[in-house]
Design a protein around this motif. Sequence first.
Motif, short mmCIF file in Angstrom:
data_model
loop_
_atom_site.label_atom_id
_atom_site.label_comp_id
_atom_site.label_asym_id
_atom_site.label_seq_id
_atom_site.Cartn_x
_atom_site.Cartn_y
_atom_site.Cartn_z
N ALA A 40 -65.33 21.97 -65.62
CA ALA A 40 -65.59 23.43 -64.94
C ALA A 40 -64.93 23.27 -63.73
CB ALA A 40 -67.14 23.22 -64.07
N ALA A 41 -64.35 22.00 -63.17
CA ALA A 41 -63.03 21.89 -62.05
C ALA A 41 -62.34 23.05 -62.56
CB ALA A 41 -62.89 20.34 -61.61
N VAL A 42 -61.35 22.96 -63.87
CA VAL A 42 -60.10 23.44 -63.64
C VAL A 42 -60.77 25.14 -63.69
CG1 VAL A 42 -59.61 24.06 -65.86
CG2 VAL A 42 -59.11 21.90 -65.55
N ALA A 43 -62.60 24.93 -64.26
CA ALA A 43 -62.71 26.60 -64.56
C ALA A 43 -62.23 27.10 -62.57
CB ALA A 43 -63.43 26.97 -64.82
N ALA A 44 -63.04 26.29 -62.24
CA ALA A 44 -62.58 25.81 -60.33
C ALA A 44 -61.38 26.46 -59.78
CB ALA A 44 -63.43 25.54 -59.30
N ALA A 45 -60.88 25.40 -60.12
CA ALA A 45 -59.76 25.03 -59.78
C ALA A 45 -58.74 27.34 -59.78
CB ALA A 45 -58.84 24.59 -60.32
N LEU A 46 -58.78 27.52 -61.38
CA LEU A 46 -58.42 28.64 -61.01
C LEU A 46 -58.93 30.26 -61.09
CD1 LEU A 46 -57.69 28.36 -65.20
CD2 LEU A 46 -56.42 28.75 -64.25
N GLY A 47 -60.47 29.61 -60.63
CA GLY A 47 -60.93 30.79 -59.72
C GLY A 47 -60.34 30.97 -58.65
N VAL A 48 -59.96 30.17 -58.02
CA VAL A 48 -59.49 29.72 -56.50
C VAL A 48 -57.91 30.01 -56.58
CG1 VAL A 48 -58.65 27.86 -54.32
CG2 VAL A 48 -61.05 27.79 -55.21
N PHE A 49 -57.15 29.95 -57.56
CA PHE A 49 -56.29 30.48 -57.70
C PHE A 49 -55.76 31.25 -57.64
CE2 PHE A 49 -52.10 31.00 -60.05
CZ PHE A 49 -51.43 30.44 -59.32
N VAL A 50 -56.79 32.52 -58.36
CA VAL A 50 -56.63 34.02 -58.71
C VAL A 50 -56.73 34.54 -57.47
CG1 VAL A 50 -58.05 35.91 -59.58
CG2 VAL A 50 -56.70 33.85 -60.84
N ALA A 51 -57.91 34.20 -56.49
CA ALA A 51 -58.58 34.53 -54.98
C ALA A 51 -57.43 34.57 -53.95
CB ALA A 51 -60.09 34.18 -54.95
N GLY A 52 -57.01 33.03 -54.05
CA GLY A 52 -55.68 33.45 -53.50
C GLY A 52 -54.64 33.62 -53.58
N ILE A 53 -54.35 34.52 -55.21
CA ILE A 53 -52.92 34.88 -55.31
C ILE A 53 -53.09 35.99 -54.71
CG2 ILE A 53 -51.54 35.97 -57.67
CD1 ILE A 53 -50.59 32.88 -56.22
N ALA A 54 -55.07 36.83 -55.08
CA ALA A 54 -54.57 38.28 -55.01
C ALA A 54 -54.85 38.26 -53.83
CB ALA A 54 -56.03 38.88 -55.35
N ALA A 55 -55.78 37.57 -53.10
CA ALA A 55 -55.46 37.77 -51.51
C ALA A 55 -53.96 37.62 -50.49
CB ALA A 55 -56.20 36.96 -50.80
N ASN A 56 -53.18 37.16 -51.36
CA ASN A 56 -51.85 36.67 -50.41
C ASN A 56 -50.21 37.56 -51.05
OD1 ASN A 56 -52.53 34.56 -48.16
ND2 ASN A 56 -53.04 33.67 -49.83
N THR A 57 -51.13 38.12 -52.18
CA THR A 57 -50.12 39.34 -52.94
C THR A 57 -50.60 40.61 -52.88
OG1 THR A 57 -50.50 38.95 -55.31
CG2 THR A 57 -48.99 37.02 -54.38
N VAL A 58 -51.54 40.99 -52.89
CA VAL A 58 -51.70 42.08 -52.90
C VAL A 58 -52.27 42.54 -51.92
CG1 VAL A 58 -53.69 43.62 -54.05
CG2 VAL A 58 -52.94 41.72 -55.66
N PHE A 59 -52.98 41.97 -51.04
CA PHE A 59 -53.37 42.58 -49.58
C PHE A 59 -52.05 41.70 -48.40
CE2 PHE A 59 -57.16 42.21 -51.84
CZ PHE A 59 -58.10 42.96 -51.36
N PRO A 60 -52.44 42.95 -47.65
CA PRO A 60 -52.69 43.87 -47.05
C PRO A 60 -52.65 45.16 -47.95
CG PRO A 60 -50.46 44.10 -45.63
CD PRO A 60 -50.71 42.15 -46.39
N VAL A 61 -53.71 46.07 -48.01
CA VAL A 61 -54.14 47.53 -48.16
C VAL A 61 -54.46 48.41 -47.72
CG1 VAL A 61 -55.19 48.70 -50.28
CG2 VAL A 61 -54.30 46.07 -50.69
N PHE A 62 -53.69 49.22 -47.40
CA PHE A 62 -54.32 50.41 -46.45
C PHE A 62 -54.95 51.89 -47.20
CE2 PHE A 62 -50.76 47.84 -44.41
CZ PHE A 62 -50.79 46.88 -44.06
N LEU A 63 -55.28 51.94 -46.45
CA LEU A 63 -56.47 53.37 -46.68
C LEU A 63 -55.41 54.70 -46.07
CD1 LEU A 63 -60.27 52.42 -46.21
CD2 LEU A 63 -58.78 52.89 -48.80
N ARG A 64 -54.94 54.11 -45.15
CA ARG A 64 -53.82 55.07 -44.44
C ARG A 64 -53.18 54.32 -44.25
NH1 ARG A 64 -59.38 54.40 -42.40
NH2 ARG A 64 -58.88 54.19 -40.20
N ALA A 65 -52.36 54.82 -44.89
CA ALA A 65 -50.80 54.21 -45.00
C ALA A 65 -49.75 54.97 -44.25
CB ALA A 65 -50.17 53.98 -46.16
N PRO A 66 -49.05 54.12 -42.96
CA PRO A 66 -47.99 55.03 -42.09
C PRO A 66 -47.46 56.49 -42.77
CG PRO A 66 -47.44 52.77 -41.96
CD PRO A 66 -48.76 52.89 -43.52
#
Length: 191
Positions: A40-66
């Motif tokens: 379960a600790a491995v699962a938790a680490a993967l969950g944190v990894f996925v969330a961190g990667i998404a937060a730092n590689t996909v975002f920022p996202v803009f609804l009204r891009a320049p």
Amino acid sequence: MNDPFGEVPALPIVVPLGALVFVLLCWRLHARGRFSLPRAAVAAALGVFVAGIAANTVFPVFLRAPAHPAPWWSGVVLAPFADYEMEDALTNVIVFVPLGILIPLLLRRPRWWRVVITVVGTSLAIELTQLAVQDLAGGGHVADVNDLIFNTLGGVIGYGLLLLFGLLPGGERILERFRWSDGDGRSPAAI
């Protein structure tokens, strides 16, 4: 605060994403009769990894891009090592070290090439997602071949560290507690 571009907040999206990954992985462990706290600790680490990667590689996202692309808007970078900063290279290596450790814990037979293919596939998926988000939702990142190279290097380093840990006295016994499969009885270093 005035937000002229309508930036989508990352946390309300990535925290539930990480939690969902964790729950699905734990459910899989339970369904296979393999649930334990170390796994379960491995699962938790993967969950944190996925969330961190998404937060730092996909975002920022803009609804009204320049209306006119900003200077950082370059789409895709296909030239390896051209104008790539050492800090970015080191960050990408460090960020993918955990994936090189976690993937072999999930695989039935963690051969080096399976780990590398999974790391490359994960990194490529991130780069393609960045490109899609940039084109479709005003994302703030570019797809960069250098990221793919240094992410892969980080995954390989992580796998190497895991192999070295397994060679320490008692290391293999500790790793067995975290592995999701008994595999075929061969060492993870088997090629």
